[in-house]
Design an enzyme around this catalytic site. Structure first.
Site, PDB file in Angstrom:
ATOM      1  CB  SER A   9      -3.286   6.814  10.398  1.00 55.04           C
ATOM      2  OG  SER A   9      -2.603   7.436   9.326  1.00 55.04           O
ATOM      3  CG  HIS A  34      -4.246   3.127   8.092  1.00 55.47           C
ATOM      4  ND1 HIS A  34      -5.104   2.341   7.357  1.00 55.47           N
ATOM      5  CD2 HIS A  34      -4.247   4.347   7.484  1.00 55.47           C
ATOM      6  CE1 HIS A  34      -5.616   3.041   6.356  1.00 55.47           C
ATOM      7  NE2 HIS A  34      -5.109   4.266   6.411  1.00 55.47           N
ATOM      8  CG  ASP A  36      -2.791   7.009   5.421  1.00 54.21           C
ATOM      9  OD1 ASP A  36      -3.734   6.403   4.893  1.00 54.21           O
ATOM     10  OD2 ASP A  36      -2.786   7.374   6.615  1.00 54.21           O
ATOM     11  CG  MET A  38      -1.289  10.363   0.669  1.00 54.56           C
ATOM     12  SD  MET A  38      -1.578  11.838   1.637  1.00 54.56           S
ATOM     13  CE  MET A  38      -2.595  11.158   2.954  1.00 54.56           C
ATOM     14  CG  HIS A  67      -5.480   4.184   2.517  1.00 55.46           C
ATOM     15  ND1 HIS A  67      -6.050   5.225   3.238  1.00 55.46           N
ATOM     16  CD2 HIS A  67      -6.146   4.158   1.329  1.00 55.46           C
ATOM     17  CE1 HIS A  67      -7.002   5.792   2.513  1.00 55.46           C
ATOM     18  NE2 HIS A  67      -7.073   5.168   1.348  1.00 55.46           N
ATOM     19  CG  MET A  69      -5.214   7.636  -0.432  1.00 52.31           C
ATOM     20  SD  MET A  69      -5.089   8.624   1.062  1.00 52.31           S
ATOM     21  CE  MET A  69      -3.934   7.626   1.973  1.00 52.31           C
ATOM     22  CG  MET A 138     -11.668   7.096   1.895  1.00 50.25           C
ATOM     23  SD  MET A 138     -10.310   6.724   3.018  1.00 50.25           S
ATOM     24  CE  MET A 138      -9.860   8.355   3.626  1.00 50.25           C
ATOM     25  CG  ASP A 176      -8.501   6.171   6.717  1.00 51.60           C
ATOM     26  OD1 ASP A 176      -8.139   6.864   7.679  1.00 51.60           O
ATOM     27  OD2 ASP A 176      -7.780   5.937   5.728  1.00 51.60           O
TER      28      ASP A 176
HETATM   29  C1  DX5 Z   1      -6.416  10.409   5.052  1.00 53.13           C
HETATM   30  C2  DX5 Z   1      -5.752   9.138   5.471  1.00 53.13           C
HETATM   31  C3  DX5 Z   1      -6.033   8.760   6.874  1.00 53.13           C
HETATM   32  C4  DX5 Z   1      -5.527   9.749   7.894  1.00 53.13           C
HETATM   33  C5  DX5 Z   1      -6.487   9.732   9.045  1.00 53.13           C
HETATM   34  O1  DX5 Z   1      -6.290  10.573   3.697  1.00 53.13           O
HETATM   35  O2  DX5 Z   1      -6.189   8.067   4.661  1.00 53.13           O
HETATM   36  O3  DX5 Z   1      -5.564   7.454   7.165  1.00 53.13           O
HETATM   37  O4  DX5 Z   1      -4.234   9.459   8.344  1.00 53.13           O
HETATM   38  O5  DX5 Z   1      -6.138  10.736   9.887  1.00 53.13           O
HETATM   39  P1  DX5 Z   1      -7.112  11.333  10.984  1.00 53.13           P
HETATM   40  O6  DX5 Z   1      -7.430  10.222  11.938  1.00 53.13           O
HETATM   41  O7  DX5 Z   1      -6.275  12.404  11.614  1.00 53.13           O
HETATM   42  O8  DX5 Z   1      -8.336  11.858  10.297  1.00 53.13           O
HETATM   43 ZN    ZN Z   2      -5.695   6.003   5.336  1.00 57.82          ZN
END
Ligand code: DX5
Ligand code: ZN
Length: 220
Positions: A9, A34, A36, A38, A67, A69, A138, A176
């Site tokens: 990620s 990956h 993310d 947000m 991903h 969010m 998750m 994840d």
């Molecule tokens: C959290 C993200 C993850 C995050 C995982 O909201 O969706 O992808 O980057 O990070 P770690 O592996 O540090 O928990």
């Molecule tokens: Zn993620």
């Protein structure tokens, strides 16, 4: 045995050295990126948006797993697909019309993904599982890297595996949050196909070796 994937990620990478960290992943045993996204509404954090994503995909040489969010993710599906996403995962909890959004993602020419928050039961996907290329379970509450893995995840993997088999679907199971070398093997054994890992990889002394070790957990 079916193929297993490691997806670092980028949330845990050094944003001031994004290109360097992307090249590291390009040259590693990792399978996917990956990414993310947000929005500060669906989750209490903001990561980065379109211009940064565009800069990322200028350098990535592997499958890009996005991903989202964000609320009403259908607004941005086309944009992410055009900018180089290979799969787009939306949150079950963020979609009033999940069936329609899955069609939109498919029409955009990328793989469809649905993420489930820790409180959302697997059976919520029963009627649409055949439309989903990947379910992301998750294993932390979304919004931040570096959180503690939630143990109930194993039960959800087993239940999801049952649902996939019962519906004759080919859906992959992605995990994840809080993935480390301590839980990777058990996650793969329970039925996970893709493990996302952020801080465990990027905060380690030797990320290349850490990735290789995680990958090895799928085979022994
Ligand atoms: C959290 C993200 C993850 C995050 C995982 O909201 O969706 O992808 O980057 O990070 P770690 O592996 O540090 O928990
Ligand atoms: Zn993620």
């Amino acid at each position: 045995m079916s193929q297993k994937y490691i997806a670092p990620s980028l949330l845990a990478s050094d944003f001031a050295n994004l290109q360097r960290d992307i090249e590291m992943i390009n040259g590693s045993k990792a399978d996917w990126f990956h990414v993310d996204i947000m929005d500060g509404l669906f989750v209490p954090n903001i990561s980065f948006g379109m211009p940064v994503f565009e800069a990322i995909t200028r350098h990535t040489q592997k499958f890009v797993d996005v991903h989202l969010m964000i609320v009403d993710p259908d607004r941005f599906v086309e944009d992410f697909a055009k900018l180089g996403a290979n799969s787009i995962t939306v949150h079950y909890e963020a979609c009033t019309h999940l069936h329609r959004i899955l069609q939109v993602i498919k029409q955009a020419g990328v793989k469809t993904g649905v993420a489930l928050n820790p409180h959302t039961p697997v059976h919520a996907l029963r009627e649409v599982i055949g439309m989903i290329d990947m379910v992301c379970i998750m294993s932390v509450n979304p919004g931040f890297g570096g959180q503690t893995f939630i143990e109930n995840t194993y039960n959800k993997i087993a239940e999801l595996k049952e649902l996939i088999l019962a519906k004759n679907a080919t859906t992959l199971i992605e995990i994840d949050g809080g993935v480390t070398d301590l839980n990777a093997r058990k996650l793969f054994k329970t039925g996970a196909d893709v493990l996302v890992s952020g801080s465990f990889i990027f905060k380690s002394k030797d990320p290349l070796e850490t990735i290789e070790n995680l990958k090895l957990r799928s085979s022994k």
